[in-house]
Scaffold this motif. Sequence first.
Motif, PDB file in Angstrom:
ATOM      1  N   ALA A  71       0.863  -1.411  -0.233  1.00  0.00           N
ATOM      2  CA  ALA A  71      -0.310  -0.031  -0.038  1.00  0.00           C
ATOM      3  C   ALA A  71       0.659   1.321  -0.065  1.00  0.00           C
ATOM      4  O   ALA A  71       0.566   1.592  -0.751  1.00  0.00           O
ATOM      5  N   GLU A  72       2.387   1.212   0.407  1.00  0.00           N
ATOM      6  CA  GLU A  72       2.823   2.338   1.246  1.00  0.00           C
ATOM      7  C   GLU A  72       3.792   2.658  -0.737  1.00  0.00           C
ATOM      8  O   GLU A  72       3.581   3.888  -0.838  1.00  0.00           O
ATOM      9  N   LEU A  76       3.195   6.071  -2.802  1.00  0.00           N
ATOM     10  CA  LEU A  76       4.077   6.522  -3.311  1.00  0.00           C
ATOM     11  C   LEU A  76       4.348   6.525  -4.761  1.00  0.00           C
ATOM     12  O   LEU A  76       4.692   8.159  -5.919  1.00  0.00           O
ATOM     13  N   LYS A  77       3.911   5.488  -5.933  1.00  0.00           N
ATOM     14  CA  LYS A  77       3.658   5.322  -7.394  1.00  0.00           C
ATOM     15  C   LYS A  77       3.086   6.342  -7.777  1.00  0.00           C
ATOM     16  O   LYS A  77       2.756   7.191  -8.763  1.00  0.00           O
ATOM     17  N   ALA A  78       1.476   6.288  -7.192  1.00  0.00           N
ATOM     18  CA  ALA A  78       0.385   7.576  -7.717  1.00  0.00           C
ATOM     19  C   ALA A  78       0.690   9.039  -7.335  1.00  0.00           C
ATOM     20  O   ALA A  78       1.039   9.874  -8.290  1.00  0.00           O
TER      21      ALA A  78
END
Length: 80
Positions: A71-72, A76-78
Amino acid sequence: MQNQNAILEDLARLASSVAGTVAGAGREAEAKLKEKLREAMGGVDMVSREEFEAVREMAANARAEVAALRAELDALKAKG
């Protein structure tokens, strides 16, 4: 009449003796089966219930940690 009672008593003793013999044979067969199973399972590594539960808990914690890290990473990708 006395003769019939004696025959019935003999039959009752015989039936009791047979029942005891059958029960003893059953116990002996069970003991031999358990022994054979122990011998067959001798090469297999077995774990105790406590060890199994500890590893299961560790695996559940690892899965939860992986889900949190995923989820983290997705967050971060988003952003990026």
